[in-house]
Design an enzyme around this catalytic site. Structure first.
Site, PDB file in Angstrom:
ATOM      1  N   HIS A   1       2.829   3.785   8.966  1.00 27.28           N
ATOM      2  CA  HIS A   1       2.858   2.327   9.140  1.00 27.28           C
ATOM      3  C   HIS A   1       3.909   1.724   8.192  1.00 27.28           C
ATOM      4  CE1 HIS A   1       0.092  -1.496   9.565  1.00 27.28           C
ATOM      5  NE2 HIS A   1       1.325  -1.722   9.954  1.00 27.28           N
TER       6      HIS A   1
ATOM      7  N   HIS B   1      -1.303   5.577   7.340  1.00 29.83           N
ATOM      8  CA  HIS B   1      -0.857   4.390   6.584  1.00 29.83           C
ATOM      9  C   HIS B   1       0.609   4.571   6.163  1.00 29.83           C
ATOM     10  CE1 HIS B   1      -4.789   2.590   6.376  1.00 29.83           C
ATOM     11  NE2 HIS B   1      -5.319   3.587   5.686  1.00 29.83           N
TER      12      HIS B   1
ATOM     13  N   HIS C   1      -5.345  10.820   7.640  1.00 31.43           N
ATOM     14  CA  HIS C   1      -5.646   9.385   7.625  1.00 31.43           C
ATOM     15  C   HIS C   1      -4.627   8.626   6.772  1.00 31.43           C
ATOM     16  CE1 HIS C   1      -8.372   5.812   7.481  1.00 31.43           C
ATOM     17  NE2 HIS C   1      -7.711   5.614   6.350  1.00 31.43           N
ATOM     18  N   GLU C   2      -4.462   9.077   5.539  1.00 35.94           N
ATOM     19  CA  GLU C   2      -3.559   8.373   4.626  1.00 35.94           C
ATOM     20  C   GLU C   2      -2.124   8.428   5.137  1.00 35.94           C
ATOM     21  OE1 GLU C   2      -4.611   6.350   2.525  1.00 35.94           O
ATOM     22  OE2 GLU C   2      -6.676   7.045   2.689  1.00 35.94           O
TER      23      GLU C   2
HETATM   24 ZN    ZN Z   1      -7.368   3.876   5.337  1.00 36.83          ZN
END
Ligand code: ZN
Length: 490
Positions: free
Chosen positions: A393, A390, A386-387
Protein backbone atom coordinates in the site's frame (compact mmCIF):
# COMPACT_ATOMS: atom_id res chain seq x y z
CA UNK A 1 13.16 10.80 27.95
CA UNK A 2 13.32 12.39 24.51
CA UNK A 3 9.92 10.94 23.65
CA UNK A 4 8.29 12.40 26.76
CA UNK A 5 9.93 15.76 26.14
CA UNK A 6 9.19 15.97 22.43
CA UNK A 7 5.65 14.59 22.64
CA UNK A 8 4.51 17.73 24.49
CA UNK A 9 6.51 20.08 22.31
CA UNK A 10 5.20 18.50 19.11
CA UNK A 11 1.62 18.66 20.41
CA UNK A 12 2.08 22.38 21.15
CA UNK A 13 3.63 22.86 17.71
CA UNK A 14 0.66 21.18 16.01
CA UNK A 15 -1.76 23.33 17.99
CA UNK A 16 0.17 26.49 17.09
CA UNK A 17 -0.51 25.65 13.43
CA UNK A 18 -4.02 24.24 13.59
CA UNK A 19 -5.39 26.79 16.05
CA UNK A 20 -3.81 29.75 14.25
CA UNK A 21 -6.77 32.02 13.29
CA UNK A 22 -5.05 33.77 10.35
CA UNK A 23 -3.97 30.53 8.77
CA UNK A 24 -7.41 29.00 9.24
CA UNK A 25 -9.10 32.08 7.72
CA UNK A 26 -6.96 31.62 4.61
CA UNK A 27 -7.76 27.87 4.38
CA UNK A 28 -11.44 28.50 4.92
CA UNK A 29 -11.47 31.13 2.17
CA UNK A 30 -9.87 28.68 -0.25
CA UNK A 31 -12.20 25.90 0.88
CA UNK A 32 -15.27 28.00 0.16
CA UNK A 33 -14.03 29.00 -3.31
CA UNK A 34 -12.64 25.54 -4.16
CA UNK A 35 -15.15 24.80 -6.94
CA UNK A 36 -14.21 28.00 -8.78
CA UNK A 37 -10.43 27.64 -8.50
CA UNK A 38 -10.02 25.29 -11.46
CA UNK A 39 -8.22 22.73 -9.29
CA UNK A 40 -7.37 19.17 -10.18
CA UNK A 41 -8.83 16.30 -8.16
CA UNK A 42 -5.79 15.98 -5.89
CA UNK A 43 -5.68 19.71 -5.07
CA UNK A 44 -9.42 19.69 -4.37
CA UNK A 45 -9.02 16.72 -2.04
CA UNK A 46 -6.05 18.40 -0.33
CA UNK A 47 -8.09 21.52 0.49
CA UNK A 48 -11.03 19.47 1.75
CA UNK A 49 -8.80 17.33 3.99
CA UNK A 50 -6.88 20.31 5.34
CA UNK A 51 -10.08 22.16 6.12
CA UNK A 52 -11.55 19.12 7.88
CA UNK A 53 -8.37 18.58 9.89
CA UNK A 54 -8.33 22.19 11.10
CA UNK A 55 -12.00 21.88 12.11
CA UNK A 56 -11.34 18.61 13.93
CA UNK A 57 -8.40 20.20 15.72
CA UNK A 58 -10.67 22.98 17.04
CA UNK A 59 -10.05 25.86 14.60
CA UNK A 60 -13.58 27.20 15.11
CA UNK A 61 -13.46 27.20 18.92
CA UNK A 62 -13.56 30.49 20.83
CA UNK A 63 -10.49 31.63 22.78
CA UNK A 64 -11.47 29.74 25.96
CA UNK A 65 -12.16 26.62 23.95
CA UNK A 66 -8.80 26.85 22.20
CA UNK A 67 -6.97 27.32 25.49
CA UNK A 68 -8.70 24.25 26.94
CA UNK A 69 -7.94 22.27 23.76
CA UNK A 70 -4.23 23.12 24.04
CA UNK A 71 -4.18 22.04 27.68
CA UNK A 72 -5.93 18.75 26.85
CA UNK A 73 -3.52 18.03 23.98
CA UNK A 74 -0.47 18.79 26.12
CA UNK A 75 -1.68 16.48 28.88
CA UNK A 76 -2.59 13.72 26.43
CA UNK A 77 0.84 13.93 24.80
CA UNK A 78 2.45 13.41 28.21
CA UNK A 79 0.08 10.58 29.10
CA UNK A 80 0.61 8.90 25.72
CA UNK A 81 4.39 8.95 26.09
CA UNK A 82 4.16 7.61 29.65
CA UNK A 83 1.71 4.93 28.61
CA UNK A 84 4.05 3.62 25.90
CA UNK A 85 7.05 3.71 28.18
CA UNK A 86 5.16 1.84 30.90
CA UNK A 87 4.06 -0.83 28.42
CA UNK A 88 7.62 -1.36 27.23
CA UNK A 89 9.12 -1.36 30.72
CA UNK A 90 6.43 -3.75 31.90
CA UNK A 91 7.13 -6.24 29.10
CA UNK A 92 10.73 -6.40 30.20
CA UNK A 93 9.89 -6.38 33.91
CA UNK A 94 7.25 -9.10 33.79
CA UNK A 95 9.33 -11.89 32.20
CA UNK A 96 8.75 -15.19 33.98
CA UNK A 97 11.73 -16.74 35.78
CA UNK A 98 11.81 -20.54 35.84
CA UNK A 99 14.09 -22.45 38.23
CA UNK A 100 14.45 -25.83 36.58
CA UNK A 101 14.61 -27.13 33.05
CA UNK A 102 12.09 -29.88 33.95
CA UNK A 103 9.38 -27.23 34.20
CA UNK A 104 10.05 -26.25 30.58
CA UNK A 105 8.95 -29.60 29.21
CA UNK A 106 7.29 -29.09 25.83
CA UNK A 107 9.65 -26.37 24.63
CA UNK A 108 12.19 -27.27 21.97
CA UNK A 109 15.96 -27.19 22.32
CA UNK A 110 16.32 -23.73 20.71
CA UNK A 111 13.71 -22.20 22.99
CA UNK A 112 15.32 -23.70 26.08
CA UNK A 113 18.77 -22.42 25.14
CA UNK A 114 17.27 -18.99 24.37
CA UNK A 115 15.56 -18.99 27.80
CA UNK A 116 18.83 -19.93 29.50
CA UNK A 117 20.68 -17.17 27.61
CA UNK A 118 18.00 -14.62 28.51
CA UNK A 119 18.29 -15.53 32.21
CA UNK A 120 22.07 -15.33 32.05
CA UNK A 121 21.87 -11.88 30.45
CA UNK A 122 20.00 -10.75 33.59
CA UNK A 123 22.50 -12.30 35.93
CA UNK A 124 20.28 -15.29 36.68
CA UNK A 125 22.79 -17.99 35.76
CA UNK A 126 21.40 -21.51 35.78
CA UNK A 127 17.80 -20.29 35.59
CA UNK A 128 15.49 -19.77 32.62
CA UNK A 129 13.66 -16.66 31.55
CA UNK A 130 10.47 -16.74 29.51
CA UNK A 131 10.19 -13.29 27.95
CA UNK A 132 6.60 -12.17 27.41
CA UNK A 133 5.53 -10.89 24.03
CA UNK A 134 3.59 -7.67 23.96
CA UNK A 135 0.30 -9.40 23.28
CA UNK A 136 -2.14 -11.03 25.70
CA UNK A 137 -1.68 -14.45 24.13
CA UNK A 138 1.76 -15.99 24.67
CA UNK A 139 2.87 -18.57 22.06
CA UNK A 140 4.66 -20.74 24.67
CA UNK A 141 1.27 -21.51 26.22
CA UNK A 142 0.67 -23.86 23.30
CA UNK A 143 3.75 -25.87 24.24
CA UNK A 144 4.29 -25.86 28.00
CA UNK A 145 3.17 -29.14 29.54
CA UNK A 146 3.48 -27.90 33.11
CA UNK A 147 0.05 -26.52 33.94
CA UNK A 148 1.24 -24.44 36.90
CA UNK A 149 3.85 -22.72 34.70
CA UNK A 150 1.23 -22.10 32.01
CA UNK A 151 -0.88 -20.40 34.66
CA UNK A 152 2.08 -18.28 35.79
CA UNK A 153 2.88 -17.18 32.23
CA UNK A 154 -0.76 -16.39 31.47
CA UNK A 155 -1.31 -14.48 34.70
CA UNK A 156 1.93 -12.54 34.25
CA UNK A 157 0.78 -11.62 30.75
CA UNK A 158 -2.71 -10.37 31.63
CA UNK A 159 -1.63 -8.60 34.83
CA UNK A 160 0.70 -6.29 32.94
CA UNK A 161 -0.16 -2.64 33.30
CA UNK A 162 -2.28 -3.17 36.43
CA UNK A 163 0.11 -4.62 39.00
CA UNK A 164 0.25 -1.52 41.15
CA UNK A 165 3.95 -1.11 40.39
CA UNK A 166 5.74 1.87 38.81
CA UNK A 167 4.46 0.88 35.37
CA UNK A 168 0.78 0.63 36.29
CA UNK A 169 -1.35 2.21 33.53
CA UNK A 170 -4.86 1.95 35.01
CA UNK A 171 -5.18 5.52 36.33
CA UNK A 172 -3.54 6.79 33.18
CA UNK A 173 -6.01 4.98 30.90
CA UNK A 174 -8.92 6.35 32.89
CA UNK A 175 -7.54 9.89 32.56
CA UNK A 176 -6.99 9.52 28.80
CA UNK A 177 -10.56 8.34 28.27
CA UNK A 178 -11.87 11.28 30.33
CA UNK A 179 -9.82 13.76 28.29
CA UNK A 180 -10.94 12.19 25.02
CA UNK A 181 -14.57 12.46 26.10
CA UNK A 182 -14.07 16.10 27.07
CA UNK A 183 -12.33 16.92 23.80
CA UNK A 184 -15.15 15.29 21.81
CA UNK A 185 -17.69 17.38 23.73
CA UNK A 186 -15.68 20.54 23.09
CA UNK A 187 -15.81 19.80 19.36
CA UNK A 188 -19.56 19.20 19.38
CA UNK A 189 -19.65 15.40 19.46
CA UNK A 190 -21.53 13.31 22.02
CA UNK A 191 -18.65 10.88 22.54
CA UNK A 192 -15.07 10.21 21.44
CA UNK A 193 -16.34 7.27 19.35
CA UNK A 194 -18.61 9.63 17.40
CA UNK A 195 -15.74 12.07 16.90
CA UNK A 196 -13.39 9.37 15.55
CA UNK A 197 -15.96 7.56 13.40
CA UNK A 198 -17.07 10.73 11.63
CA UNK A 199 -13.73 10.66 9.80
CA UNK A 200 -13.74 6.89 9.07
CA UNK A 201 -15.58 4.89 6.45
CA UNK A 202 -17.95 3.38 9.06
CA UNK A 203 -19.13 6.94 9.97
CA UNK A 204 -21.39 6.08 12.93
CA UNK A 205 -21.50 4.09 16.16
CA UNK A 206 -24.66 2.39 14.91
CA UNK A 207 -22.73 0.99 11.95
CA UNK A 208 -19.92 -0.29 14.17
CA UNK A 209 -22.13 -1.65 16.95
CA UNK A 210 -24.46 -3.24 14.40
CA UNK A 211 -21.53 -5.10 12.85
CA UNK A 212 -20.26 -6.22 16.26
CA UNK A 213 -23.74 -7.36 17.31
CA UNK A 214 -24.11 -9.34 14.12
CA UNK A 215 -20.77 -11.16 14.50
CA UNK A 216 -20.43 -11.64 18.26
CA UNK A 217 -23.16 -14.25 18.93
CA UNK A 218 -21.88 -16.63 16.22
CA UNK A 219 -18.28 -16.18 17.31
CA UNK A 220 -19.08 -16.80 20.99
CA UNK A 221 -21.25 -19.79 20.08
CA UNK A 222 -18.39 -21.31 18.06
CA UNK A 223 -15.89 -20.58 20.87
CA UNK A 224 -18.20 -22.37 23.38
CA UNK A 225 -18.36 -25.43 21.12
CA UNK A 226 -14.57 -25.36 20.80
CA UNK A 227 -14.25 -25.10 24.59
CA UNK A 228 -16.47 -28.16 25.05
CA UNK A 229 -14.25 -30.11 22.66
CA UNK A 230 -11.16 -29.07 24.61
CA UNK A 231 -12.80 -30.08 27.88
CA UNK A 232 -13.47 -33.52 26.38
CA UNK A 233 -9.75 -33.85 25.52
CA UNK A 234 -8.80 -32.92 29.09
CA UNK A 235 -11.32 -35.34 30.61
CA UNK A 236 -10.16 -38.19 28.39
CA UNK A 237 -6.46 -37.53 29.03
CA UNK A 238 -6.85 -37.26 32.78
CA UNK A 239 -8.94 -40.46 32.89
CA UNK A 240 -6.25 -42.31 30.95
CA UNK A 241 -3.73 -41.15 33.56
CA UNK A 242 -6.08 -42.09 36.42
CA UNK A 243 -6.01 -38.45 37.51
CA UNK A 244 -9.01 -36.28 38.41
CA UNK A 245 -10.09 -33.99 35.59
CA UNK A 246 -10.05 -30.20 35.85
CA UNK A 247 -12.01 -27.38 34.32
CA UNK A 248 -10.56 -25.82 31.16
CA UNK A 249 -8.95 -22.47 32.09
CA UNK A 250 -7.65 -19.62 29.94
CA UNK A 251 -4.05 -20.88 30.26
CA UNK A 252 -5.10 -24.31 28.96
CA UNK A 253 -6.75 -23.16 25.75
CA UNK A 254 -3.73 -22.97 23.40
CA UNK A 255 -2.16 -26.12 24.82
CA UNK A 256 -5.22 -28.34 24.34
CA UNK A 257 -6.07 -26.66 21.02
CA UNK A 258 -2.76 -27.91 19.71
CA UNK A 259 -3.57 -31.43 20.93
CA UNK A 260 -7.01 -31.28 19.38
CA UNK A 261 -5.55 -29.91 16.16
CA UNK A 262 -3.10 -32.80 16.05
CA UNK A 263 -5.93 -35.22 16.73
CA UNK A 264 -8.31 -33.77 14.15
CA UNK A 265 -5.89 -32.89 11.39
CA UNK A 266 -2.93 -35.12 12.17
CA UNK A 267 -0.31 -32.39 12.64
CA UNK A 268 0.79 -29.81 15.13
CA UNK A 269 2.58 -26.51 14.64
CA UNK A 270 5.99 -27.93 15.44
CA UNK A 271 5.83 -30.17 12.34
CA UNK A 272 5.35 -27.13 10.15
CA UNK A 273 8.13 -24.96 11.52
CA UNK A 274 11.11 -26.62 9.76
CA UNK A 275 9.47 -25.66 6.44
CA UNK A 276 9.03 -22.04 7.45
CA UNK A 277 12.51 -20.52 7.70
CA UNK A 278 12.19 -16.75 7.97
CA UNK A 279 14.22 -15.48 5.02
CA UNK A 280 12.88 -18.20 2.82
CA UNK A 281 9.32 -17.21 3.71
CA UNK A 282 10.15 -13.55 3.02
CA UNK A 283 12.02 -13.93 -0.24
CA UNK A 284 10.42 -17.02 -1.78
CA UNK A 285 6.97 -16.51 -0.31
CA UNK A 286 6.09 -12.86 0.33
CA UNK A 287 8.29 -11.38 -2.44
CA UNK A 288 7.45 -14.21 -4.82
CA UNK A 289 3.71 -13.54 -4.47
CA UNK A 290 4.29 -9.82 -5.13
CA UNK A 291 6.35 -10.76 -8.19
CA UNK A 292 3.65 -13.02 -9.54
CA UNK A 293 0.88 -10.53 -8.86
CA UNK A 294 2.48 -7.18 -9.65
CA UNK A 295 5.73 -8.00 -11.45
CA UNK A 296 7.84 -6.64 -8.58
CA UNK A 297 11.49 -7.65 -8.24
CA UNK A 298 13.59 -7.43 -5.08
CA UNK A 299 17.33 -7.10 -4.68
CA UNK A 300 19.04 -7.06 -1.31
CA UNK A 301 21.34 -4.09 -0.54
CA UNK A 302 24.08 -4.15 2.03
CA UNK A 303 25.63 -0.73 1.34
CA UNK A 304 23.02 1.38 3.16
CA UNK A 305 23.42 2.21 6.84
CA UNK A 306 20.75 0.63 9.08
CA UNK A 307 19.77 1.41 12.68
CA UNK A 308 20.25 -2.22 13.76
CA UNK A 309 22.40 -4.99 12.22
CA UNK A 310 19.38 -7.32 11.93
CA UNK A 311 17.54 -4.99 9.54
CA UNK A 312 17.40 -6.26 5.94
CA UNK A 313 17.26 -3.75 3.07
CA UNK A 314 15.90 -4.38 -0.43
CA UNK A 315 15.58 -2.34 -3.59
CA UNK A 316 12.13 -2.88 -5.08
CA UNK A 317 11.79 -2.68 -8.86
CA UNK A 318 8.76 -2.51 -11.15
CA UNK A 319 8.35 -5.02 -13.98
CA UNK A 320 9.95 -2.51 -16.40
CA UNK A 321 13.09 -2.30 -14.22
CA UNK A 322 12.41 1.18 -12.81
CA UNK A 323 12.78 1.55 -9.05
CA UNK A 324 9.55 1.63 -7.05
CA UNK A 325 10.78 1.84 -3.46
CA UNK A 326 13.20 0.71 -0.80
CA UNK A 327 11.88 -1.92 1.60
CA UNK A 328 13.25 -2.58 5.10
CA UNK A 329 12.52 -5.79 7.00
CA UNK A 330 13.08 -5.47 10.76
CA UNK A 331 11.70 -8.78 11.93
CA UNK A 332 13.27 -9.76 15.29
CA UNK A 333 12.02 -8.88 18.77
CA UNK A 334 14.35 -6.72 20.92
CA UNK A 335 13.92 -5.43 24.46
CA UNK A 336 13.82 -1.84 23.18
CA UNK A 337 11.21 -2.54 20.52
CA UNK A 338 7.49 -1.89 20.67
CA UNK A 339 5.43 -5.11 20.62
CA UNK A 340 3.25 -6.42 17.81
CA UNK A 341 3.78 -6.04 14.09
CA UNK A 342 3.41 -2.95 11.95
CA UNK A 343 4.37 -1.13 8.78
CA UNK A 344 6.09 2.22 8.75
CA UNK A 345 6.88 4.65 5.95
CA UNK A 346 10.21 6.35 6.69
CA UNK A 347 9.91 8.36 3.47
CA UNK A 348 6.46 9.03 2.02
CA UNK A 349 5.96 8.80 -1.70
CA UNK A 350 5.31 12.26 -3.14
CA UNK A 351 5.20 13.67 -6.67
CA UNK A 352 5.49 17.18 -5.24
CA UNK A 353 8.75 16.39 -3.45
CA UNK A 354 9.86 13.95 -6.14
CA UNK A 355 10.25 11.23 -3.48
CA UNK A 356 10.05 7.48 -3.78
CA UNK A 357 8.84 5.64 -0.67
CA UNK A 358 11.05 3.96 1.93
CA UNK A 359 8.79 1.47 3.68
CA UNK A 360 9.50 -0.92 6.55
CA UNK A 361 7.86 -3.94 8.14
CA UNK A 362 8.46 -4.53 11.84
CA UNK A 363 7.69 -7.84 13.53
CA UNK A 364 8.56 -9.37 16.89
CA UNK A 365 9.86 -12.80 15.95
CA UNK A 366 11.90 -14.32 18.81
CA UNK A 367 15.55 -14.39 17.76
CA UNK A 368 17.06 -17.87 17.97
CA UNK A 369 20.41 -18.56 19.62
CA UNK A 370 23.48 -17.92 17.43
CA UNK A 371 23.78 -20.33 14.53
CA UNK A 372 20.21 -21.60 14.85
CA UNK A 373 17.66 -21.07 12.09
CA UNK A 374 14.69 -18.75 12.52
CA UNK A 375 11.70 -21.04 12.07
CA UNK A 376 8.33 -19.33 12.01
CA UNK A 377 4.96 -20.37 13.33
CA UNK A 378 2.10 -20.34 10.84
CA UNK A 379 0.77 -17.28 12.63
CA UNK A 380 4.06 -15.44 12.06
CA UNK A 381 4.01 -16.38 8.37
CA UNK A 382 0.51 -14.93 8.05
CA UNK A 383 1.63 -11.80 9.92
CA UNK A 384 4.53 -11.34 7.51
CA UNK A 385 2.18 -11.51 4.52
CA UNK A 386 -0.24 -9.20 6.31
CA UNK A 387 2.33 -6.52 7.08
CA UNK A 388 3.68 -6.74 3.57
CA UNK A 389 0.18 -5.88 2.33
CA UNK A 390 0.57 -2.57 4.20
CA UNK A 391 4.05 -2.21 2.71
CA UNK A 392 2.61 -2.66 -0.81
CA UNK A 393 0.00 0.00 0.00
CA UNK A 394 2.87 2.36 0.89
CA UNK A 395 5.08 1.39 -2.06
CA UNK A 396 2.35 1.61 -4.73
CA UNK A 397 1.38 5.09 -3.58
CA UNK A 398 1.14 7.45 -6.57
CA UNK A 399 0.06 10.86 -5.34
CA UNK A 400 1.32 14.41 -5.49
CA UNK A 401 0.98 15.36 -1.81
CA UNK A 402 2.77 13.44 0.95
CA UNK A 403 -0.19 13.99 3.30
CA UNK A 404 -2.17 11.57 1.12
CA UNK A 405 0.59 9.04 0.54
CA UNK A 406 0.26 5.30 1.02
CA UNK A 407 -1.55 4.23 4.15
CA UNK A 408 -2.81 7.75 5.01
CA UNK A 409 -6.38 6.64 4.42
CA UNK A 410 -9.22 6.11 6.93
CA UNK A 411 -8.12 3.71 9.67
CA UNK A 412 -10.99 1.35 8.99
CA UNK A 413 -9.93 1.03 5.36
CA UNK A 414 -6.22 0.61 6.01
CA UNK A 415 -6.49 -3.11 6.86
CA UNK A 416 -7.99 -3.95 3.48
CA UNK A 417 -4.77 -4.33 1.42
CA UNK A 418 -3.13 -6.25 4.27
CA UNK A 419 -6.05 -8.65 4.66
CA UNK A 420 -6.01 -9.27 0.93
CA UNK A 421 -2.29 -9.95 0.92
CA UNK A 422 -2.67 -12.45 3.78
CA UNK A 423 -4.63 -14.76 1.58
CA UNK A 424 -1.56 -15.53 -0.56
CA UNK A 425 0.22 -17.18 2.38
CA UNK A 426 -1.50 -20.51 1.78
CA UNK A 427 -2.22 -20.08 -1.93
CA UNK A 428 -1.05 -23.46 -3.27
CA UNK A 429 1.43 -22.14 -5.87
CA UNK A 430 2.88 -19.61 -3.40
CA UNK A 431 3.10 -22.05 -0.50
CA UNK A 432 4.78 -24.62 -2.75
CA UNK A 433 7.42 -22.02 -3.64
CA UNK A 434 8.55 -21.27 -0.09
CA UNK A 435 7.47 -24.09 2.23
CA UNK A 436 10.69 -26.08 2.00
CA UNK A 437 12.62 -27.85 4.73
CA UNK A 438 15.40 -25.57 6.00
CA UNK A 439 17.93 -28.40 6.11
CA UNK A 440 17.07 -30.63 3.17
CA UNK A 441 15.24 -28.20 0.88
CA UNK A 442 12.50 -30.79 0.53
CA UNK A 443 9.07 -29.33 -0.12
CA UNK A 444 6.47 -29.56 2.62
CA UNK A 445 4.74 -32.90 1.97
CA UNK A 446 1.51 -32.44 0.09
CA UNK A 447 -0.42 -34.28 2.80
CA UNK A 448 0.88 -31.92 5.51
CA UNK A 449 0.12 -28.96 3.28
CA UNK A 450 -3.45 -30.18 2.71
CA UNK A 451 -3.88 -30.55 6.45
CA UNK A 452 -2.75 -26.94 6.97
CA UNK A 453 -5.38 -25.78 4.52
CA UNK A 454 -8.08 -28.04 5.98
CA UNK A 455 -7.32 -26.72 9.47
CA UNK A 456 -7.86 -23.06 8.52
CA UNK A 457 -11.19 -22.81 10.34
CA UNK A 458 -9.89 -24.58 13.40
CA UNK A 459 -10.15 -22.49 16.59
CA UNK A 460 -11.66 -19.56 14.68
CA UNK A 461 -14.44 -19.20 17.24
CA UNK A 462 -11.80 -18.34 19.82
CA UNK A 463 -9.79 -16.13 17.45
CA UNK A 464 -12.86 -14.16 16.35
CA UNK A 465 -14.19 -13.79 19.90
CA UNK A 466 -10.78 -12.56 21.00
CA UNK A 467 -10.69 -9.63 18.59
CA UNK A 468 -14.42 -8.91 18.73
CA UNK A 469 -14.31 -8.62 22.51
CA UNK A 470 -11.33 -6.26 22.27
CA UNK A 471 -13.23 -4.18 19.69
CA UNK A 472 -16.39 -4.14 21.82
CA UNK A 473 -14.45 -3.14 24.91
CA UNK A 474 -12.73 -0.31 23.03
CA UNK A 475 -16.05 0.83 21.60
CA UNK A 476 -17.63 0.78 25.07
CA UNK A 477 -14.79 2.74 26.72
CA UNK A 478 -15.11 5.46 24.11
CA UNK A 479 -18.90 5.71 24.23
CA UNK A 480 -18.60 7.53 27.56
CA UNK A 481 -20.17 10.98 27.61
CA UNK A 482 -18.35 13.82 29.29
CA UNK A 483 -20.58 15.37 31.91
CA UNK A 484 -18.34 18.15 33.08
CA UNK A 485 -17.29 16.23 36.16
CA UNK A 486 -13.97 14.47 36.50
CA UNK A 487 -15.46 11.12 35.62
CA UNK A 488 -17.29 10.41 32.38
CA UNK A 489 -20.44 8.30 32.52
CA UNK A 490 -20.75 5.09 30.57
ZN1 ZN B 1 -2.64 -4.56 9.68
Amino acid sequence: KLQADYATRLAAHRDAIQLNPKLFARIEALYQRRAALGLGAQEQRLIERQYQQFLRAGAKLDEDGKARMKAINAEMAQLGARFNQNVLAEVNDSAVVVDSVEELKGLDEEQISAAAAAAKARGLDGKYLIALLNTTGQPVLAQLENRALRQRVYEASVARGSRGNAFDNTALVSRVVTLRAERARLLGFATHADFVLKDETAKTQQAVNGMLRQLAPSAVGAARREGAELQAVIDREQAARHQPSFKLAAWDWSFYSEKLRAEKYGFDESQLKPYLEMRNVLENGVFYAAGQLYGLKFKERRDLPVYHPDVLVYDVFNADGSQLAIFLADLYARPSKRGGAWMNAYVDQSGLMNQKPVVANHLNIPKPADGKPTLLTWDEVTTLFHEFGHALHGMFSNVKYPSMAGTKVPRDFVEYPSQVNEMWADWPSVLANYAKHYKTGEPMPRALLDKVLAAKQFNQGFASTEYLSAASLDQRWHSCRWTGSRRPTA
